[in-house]
Design an enzyme around this catalytic site. Structure first.
Site, PDB file in Angstrom:
ATOM      1  N   GLU A 143      -2.199   8.142  -4.260  1.00  0.00           N
ATOM      2  CA  GLU A 143      -3.185   7.683  -5.116  1.00  0.00           C
ATOM      3  C   GLU A 143      -4.582   7.852  -4.688  1.00  0.00           C
ATOM      4  O   GLU A 143      -4.803   7.392  -3.381  1.00  0.00           O
ATOM      5  CB  GLU A 143      -2.844   6.286  -5.761  1.00  0.00           C
ATOM      6  CG  GLU A 143      -3.084   4.991  -4.365  1.00  0.00           C
ATOM      7  CD  GLU A 143      -2.623   3.782  -4.903  1.00  0.00           C
ATOM      8  OE1 GLU A 143      -3.217   3.208  -5.573  1.00  0.00           O
ATOM      9  OE2 GLU A 143      -1.350   3.268  -4.574  1.00  0.00           O
ATOM     10  N   HIS A 189      -0.871   0.736  -9.416  1.00  0.00           N
ATOM     11  CA  HIS A 189      -1.614  -0.231  -8.758  1.00  0.00           C
ATOM     12  C   HIS A 189      -2.098  -1.591  -9.305  1.00  0.00           C
ATOM     13  O   HIS A 189      -3.383  -1.769  -9.242  1.00  0.00           O
ATOM     14  CB  HIS A 189      -2.465   0.522  -7.743  1.00  0.00           C
ATOM     15  CG  HIS A 189      -2.895  -0.285  -6.611  1.00  0.00           C
ATOM     16  ND1 HIS A 189      -3.286   0.378  -5.475  1.00  0.00           N
ATOM     17  CD2 HIS A 189      -3.119  -1.489  -6.338  1.00  0.00           C
ATOM     18  CE1 HIS A 189      -3.712  -0.589  -4.681  1.00  0.00           C
ATOM     19  NE2 HIS A 189      -3.635  -1.727  -4.849  1.00  0.00           N
ATOM     20  N   ARG A 200       0.903  -0.977  -0.166  1.00  0.00           N
ATOM     21  CA  ARG A 200       0.009   0.031   0.012  1.00  0.00           C
ATOM     22  C   ARG A 200       0.768   1.333  -0.128  1.00  0.00           C
ATOM     23  O   ARG A 200       1.836   1.293   0.622  1.00  0.00           O
ATOM     24  CB  ARG A 200      -0.961  -0.001   1.312  1.00  0.00           C
ATOM     25  CG  ARG A 200      -2.172  -0.864   1.265  1.00  0.00           C
ATOM     26  CD  ARG A 200      -3.138  -0.722  -0.008  1.00  0.00           C
ATOM     27  NE  ARG A 200      -4.482  -1.349  -0.055  1.00  0.00           N
ATOM     28  CZ  ARG A 200      -4.421  -2.480  -0.850  1.00  0.00           C
ATOM     29  NH1 ARG A 200      -3.315  -2.745  -1.499  1.00  0.00           N
ATOM     30  NH2 ARG A 200      -5.487  -3.060  -0.883  1.00  0.00           N
TER      31      ARG A 200
END
Length: 305
Positions: free
Chosen positions: A252, A280, A223
């Site tokens: 993000e 991602h 993450r």
């Protein structure tokens, strides 16, 4: 099983709906919801499948008392108040088994791209440049790779590294494997495979970088907020961080198709010649789309049976 009601509130592979129906569930697929509309639509449901568009907090859980399980098509559970849900007898389910292979492969790909300057060299050749010496890379085999977090993703990454001949050191607090000190003392590469929690937020910060014995490369497919972007930029500028390969970014927006306003620290990463960035997509393959849904379906059926 009795006719359990399941609401699938996001877009996923149709095998999820198919398997639930075959098991005797009444299934509704309605992916486009905000918080309030999802609360209303979920009334009377035994199971709810979400991704990350809506935060499933205490208030949500209290307002949908029929829930017996909440499923996440993926690995991260940070948008669900898992502790509170489970205290209310609601099982919280995810499916990291479904995309661990994709993440493991992507992490290796990012690392190789970083070590061999692949992204930079590709961009230069497309501009008509042929700079061989400037793009002399490093072999993975002689390096020591530190893996922080040894669940599904960390294990998949380690498995794929095994063929390169590099040494691997592992730290996982909850599996009592190795020590962080060993990773920081010996690693040439540090790769993060931990969930985002209060404990792991900004895991890589200025103090972490200072405690590394050698200049090192960073890989993050976990993450974005696991890495303190400003500290990373400072590390790149000082040379303590030799390069960074990031599939996830602290800034993000999972609900948007663009980054929007770009903070200065992120702009530095985007403009650096020592970074490789992807949007991602480490766990985002054709195969993982099916497996994520199929694995989660089996877990939901086990709970509702």
């Amino acid at each position: 099983m009795e006719m359990a009601r399941v609401l699938i509130a996001d877009r996923t592979h149709e095998v999820l709906e198919q398997k639930l129906r075959e098991a005797g569930c009444e299934v509704r697929v309605e992916p486009d919801h905000d918080y309030e509309s999802l609360v209303q639509t979920a009334q009377g449901c035994d199971g709810l499948v979400v991704r990350s568009k809506v935060v499933i907090d205490r208030a949500f859980i209290d307002r949908v008392p029929s829930l017996r399980c909440i499923g996440r098509v993926g690995a991260g559970m940070e948008t669900i108040d898992v502790d509170y849900a489970e205290s209310r007898g609601i099982r919280c389910l995810n499916s990291p088994e479904g995309n661990r292979d994709a993440v493991g492969e992507h992490a290796v790909g990012l690392l190789l791209a970083l070590l061999d300057n692949i992204a930079r060299a590709d961009a230069e050749v497309r501009r008509g440049l042929w700079q061989r010496e400037a793009n002399r890379g490093y072999e993975l085999g002689p390096l020591t790779v530190g893996i922080i977090g040894y669940g599904n993703m960390g294990q998949a990454f380690a498995k794929r590294l095994s063929g390169f001949g590099c040494r691997i050191v592992i730290y996982d607090k909850y599996k009592h494997m190795g020590t962080l000190e060993e990773v920081q003392r010996e690693a040439d590469v540090v790769s993060f495979h931990v969930p985002l929690t209060d404990e792991t937020r900004h895991y890589l910060d200025a103090a972490f970088i200072a405690d590394m014995a050698k200049p090192f490369f960073v890989v993050n497919t976990a993450r974005g907020a696991v890495v303190d972007t400003e500290a990373l930029v400072q590390g790149l500028e000082s040379g303590k961080v030799r390069g960074a390969a990031l599939d996830v970014l602290e800034y993000e927006n999972m609900q948007a198709d663009s980054l929007g306003d770009v903070p200065e620290a992120l702009r530095c990463l985007m403009e650096s010649k020592r970074t490789v960035l992807t949007p991602h997509v480490a766990g985002w393959t054709v195969e993982s789309k099916y497996k994520l849904a199929a694995v989660l379906a089996d877990k939901i059926i086990d709970v509702l049976r």
